[in-house]
Design a protein around this motif. Structure first.
Motif, PDB file in Angstrom:
ATOM      1  N   ILE A  36      19.407 113.632  17.184  1.00  0.00           N
ATOM      2  CA  ILE A  36      19.147 113.175  16.090  1.00  0.00           C
ATOM      3  C   ILE A  36      20.408 113.644  15.259  1.00  0.00           C
ATOM      4  O   ILE A  36      20.433 115.002  15.259  1.00  0.00           O
ATOM      5  CB  ILE A  36      17.902 113.370  15.392  1.00  0.00           C
ATOM      6  CG1 ILE A  36      16.581 112.838  16.089  1.00  0.00           C
ATOM      7  CG2 ILE A  36      17.988 113.184  13.741  1.00  0.00           C
ATOM      8  CD1 ILE A  36      15.489 112.858  15.510  1.00  0.00           C
ATOM      9  N   ILE A  37      21.466 113.130  14.696  1.00  0.00           N
ATOM     10  CA  ILE A  37      22.444 113.538  13.978  1.00  0.00           C
ATOM     11  C   ILE A  37      22.287 112.890  12.486  1.00  0.00           C
ATOM     12  O   ILE A  37      22.260 111.845  12.280  1.00  0.00           O
ATOM     13  CB  ILE A  37      23.688 112.835  14.443  1.00  0.00           C
ATOM     14  CG1 ILE A  37      24.116 113.401  16.159  1.00  0.00           C
ATOM     15  CG2 ILE A  37      24.915 113.313  13.736  1.00  0.00           C
ATOM     16  CD1 ILE A  37      25.030 112.865  16.792  1.00  0.00           C
ATOM     17  N   ILE A  38      22.515 113.692  11.548  1.00  0.00           N
ATOM     18  CA  ILE A  38      22.458 113.626   9.989  1.00  0.00           C
ATOM     19  C   ILE A  38      23.633 113.962   9.357  1.00  0.00           C
ATOM     20  O   ILE A  38      24.032 114.934   9.632  1.00  0.00           O
ATOM     21  CB  ILE A  38      21.103 114.215   9.303  1.00  0.00           C
ATOM     22  CG1 ILE A  38      19.851 113.825  10.203  1.00  0.00           C
ATOM     23  CG2 ILE A  38      21.057 113.900   7.843  1.00  0.00           C
ATOM     24  CD1 ILE A  38      18.665 114.516   9.815  1.00  0.00           C
ATOM     25  N   MET A  39      24.293 113.027   8.690  1.00  0.00           N
ATOM     26  CA  MET A  39      25.517 112.970   8.111  1.00  0.00           C
ATOM     27  C   MET A  39      25.659 112.155   6.869  1.00  0.00           C
ATOM     28  O   MET A  39      24.732 111.445   6.658  1.00  0.00           O
ATOM     29  CB  MET A  39      26.544 113.046   9.210  1.00  0.00           C
ATOM     30  CG  MET A  39      26.578 111.583   9.670  1.00  0.00           C
ATOM     31  SD  MET A  39      28.386 111.377  10.796  1.00  0.00           S
ATOM     32  CE  MET A  39      29.457 112.080   9.747  1.00  0.00           C
ATOM     33  N   SER A  40      26.641 112.142   6.280  1.00  0.00           N
ATOM     34  CA  SER A  40      27.119 111.256   5.161  1.00  0.00           C
ATOM     35  C   SER A  40      28.355 110.640   5.357  1.00  0.00           C
ATOM     36  O   SER A  40      29.221 111.281   6.183  1.00  0.00           O
ATOM     37  CB  SER A  40      27.064 111.937   3.867  1.00  0.00           C
ATOM     38  OG  SER A  40      27.422 111.070   2.629  1.00  0.00           O
ATOM     39  N   ASP A  41      28.909 109.564   4.691  1.00  0.00           N
ATOM     40  CA  ASP A  41      30.142 109.104   4.947  1.00  0.00           C
ATOM     41  C   ASP A  41      31.142 109.690   3.923  1.00  0.00           C
ATOM     42  O   ASP A  41      32.430 109.484   4.199  1.00  0.00           O
ATOM     43  CB  ASP A  41      30.234 107.471   4.548  1.00  0.00           C
ATOM     44  CG  ASP A  41      29.749 106.902   3.444  1.00  0.00           C
ATOM     45  OD1 ASP A  41      29.199 107.711   2.390  1.00  0.00           O
ATOM     46  OD2 ASP A  41      29.586 105.736   3.319  1.00  0.00           O
TER      47      ASP A  41
END
Length: 499
Positions: A247-252
């Motif tokens: 699971i990878i969590i990020m923002s643009d």
């Protein structure tokens, strides 16, 4: 052949296979083929999650995943602009190398992506939520939910159905892209979760009731993003695939507030990056190694045992998942191109310094249209008219701007103190170390631009709106200038620049 001989032969074969397995996975044997999910938020800065130290925002599900995985403190995007950033992440290419460096544009070259590469290797690939990346990248996905209505107000409504509908006999890759926390704020089940009185207002904004209410609504949308991540985790556990899902969590890009979104400072260009994989990553690891968002796709392929295509400009940081203290990048690069307004900035960042080169210094840098229309921008405009702005708050109105900016990150985390404004530079006196840093970063950035085919055109896309009120400029609106990099055919070049 005796039983003893057979046993010895079997043991020998087992040892040979074990050594081979370690060799092909980079000296560390991995679990069986992992699943991959990327959760990408829309307009959320790294310091707006509880896992990154925010004491007000409520992100219990993200915080739990960070506590069970690895949190990166120095993950840098290639641009602080929605569609160019997302395309860059999927293709592992700098925005000017995708042919889609400006907002609302799309590649015309049929690039490989992390999704298309995994699909050819037997993965089921799916997308749900905000798309915003054109036609060609769709070929990497078996199933796409990109219709705004079916994805719901926050973009998360089809995340669980996507998991349920997948082909169960294949490993999966999902790109779950929320619309949270993009403006405008809509009413939702989490509206009112955060009390404006509890908000700690950044020094770059006016601390008044209007701004506090604006930030509280922003946090409410982050809470919704977090909630749906939690629902996906429950479904993964129900399907008994949670342990082997990365699971990878990020923002643009950064938060949709003045001096953040589209800007080259950390508040705009630094993304939260959390990776959770129970079968492989130890709990609660933190890495301060410098990584770029173009490194995410090669890392995923490396994890899955798939070779990266020649078109990828990033590198795998899989080794950091086991050894978070190792050095990785020396330099991370980013760019600011048209996003409602004409722009051409380039940035190089190290662990210690951030250097910006502005090729349109005569223009103010107030942020995109949604920010110009925001209550927080209006509060700054009112304070400006009343003569009450601090130097940090007045930055968005400043023009002409500096051609160059240099910041020492440990002393200036908000990047409000441009070292090049100091007297040793203006008077050409002694500040040997900083002058050497400036010379080095100026050279590295120039070489990166030249090697990757970046160019500075005099015919860039012009402003589509006024910079003070956001009114449409009809003679410009809808008209495109020269795409950055097009003069050097950058979308046909695979060189990477300094690392």
């Amino acid at each position: 052949m005796t039983i003893k001989t057979l046993k010895n032969k079997s043991l020998f074969c087992f040892l040979i296979w074990s050594l081979y397995s370690c060799y092909i996975t980079g000296q560390e044997a991995l679990p069986h083929t992992p699943n991959i999910i990327i959760f990408i938020a829309d307009d959320v800065s790294a310091d707006d999650l509880g896992a990154y130290g925010n004491q007000v925002v409520k992100t219990p599900n993200i915080d739990a995943l960070a506590g069970g995985g690895i949190r990166f403190n120095d993950a840098i995007l290639t641009t602080s602009s929605c569609s160019p950033s997302r395309i860059s992440i999927l293709t592992s290419r700098y925005p000017h190398n995708t042919g889609a460096a400006e907002l609302h544009t799309q590649p015309v070259v049929d690039f490989e992506s992390v999704a298309s590469r995994l699909k050819t290797k037997g993965y089921y690939t799916g997308q749900a939520g905000k798309w915003h990346m054109g036609k060609l990248l769709r070929r990497g996905f078996d199933k796409i939910y990109a219709n705004g209505r079916e994805n719901g107000d926050g973009g998360e409504a089809k995340w669980i159905p996507s998991l349920k509908e997948r082909e169960r006999d294949k490993p999966f890759f999902f790109w779950f892209a929320s619309i949270d926390a993009h403006r405008d704020w809509g009413e939702n089940e989490f509206t009112g979760t955060h009390d404006p009185e509890d908000i700690e207002v950044p020094l770059t904004l006016v601390d008044d009731d209007t701004t506090r209410a604006d930030l509280a609504r922003y946090y409410d949308e982050i809470r919704r993003f977090d909630f749906y991540i939690g629902e996906v985790v429950k479904e993964l556990k129900r399907q008994e695939v949670y342990e082997n899902t990365v699971i990878i969590i990020m923002s643009d890009n950064g938060r949709p507030f003045p001096r953040d979104k589209t800007r080259m400072y950390d508040s705009g260009i630094k993304t939260p990056l959390i990776i959770h994989w129970p079968e492989y990553i130890n709990r609660g690891i933190v890495s301060n190694s410098l990584v770029s968002s173009i490194d995410i796709a090669p890392t995923i392929l490396d994890i899955c045992g798939v070779k990266s295509p020649e078109s990828f400009q990033g590198r795998s940081f899989k080794e950091l998942l086991k050894h978070p203290d190792r050095d990785f990048r020396t330099y991370a690069f980013a760019e600011h191109n048209w996003h409602d307004y004409e722009a051409h900035e380039r940035m190089v960042r190290t662990k210690d310094h951030l250097y910006i080169r502005n090729f349109r210094p005569k223009l103010p840098n107030q942020g995109p249209l949604d920010i110009v229309k925001s209550p927080s921008f209006h509060a700054l405009a009112g304070a400006k008219e009343a003569g009450r702005l601090t130097s940090a708050q007045s930055d968005i109105f400043l023009f002409p701007r500096p051609d160059e900016e240099l910041f020492l990150l440990k002393d200036d985390p908000l990047q409000t103190d441009n070292l090049l404004d100091h007297k040793p530079y203006k008077e050409k006196k002694s500040d040997v170390h900083n002058k050497l840093v400036l010379s080095q970063l100026r050279r590295v950035l120039t070489e990166w631009m030249e090697e990757t085919g970046d160019n500075v055109s005099e015919q860039l896309t012009k402003d589509w709106y006024t910079r003070d009120t956001g009114e449409k400029i009809y003679e410009n609106a809808g008209k495109r200038g020269e795409m950055p990099g097009s003069g050097e055919n950058a979308d046909h070049q695979n060189k990477k620049g300094a690392f």
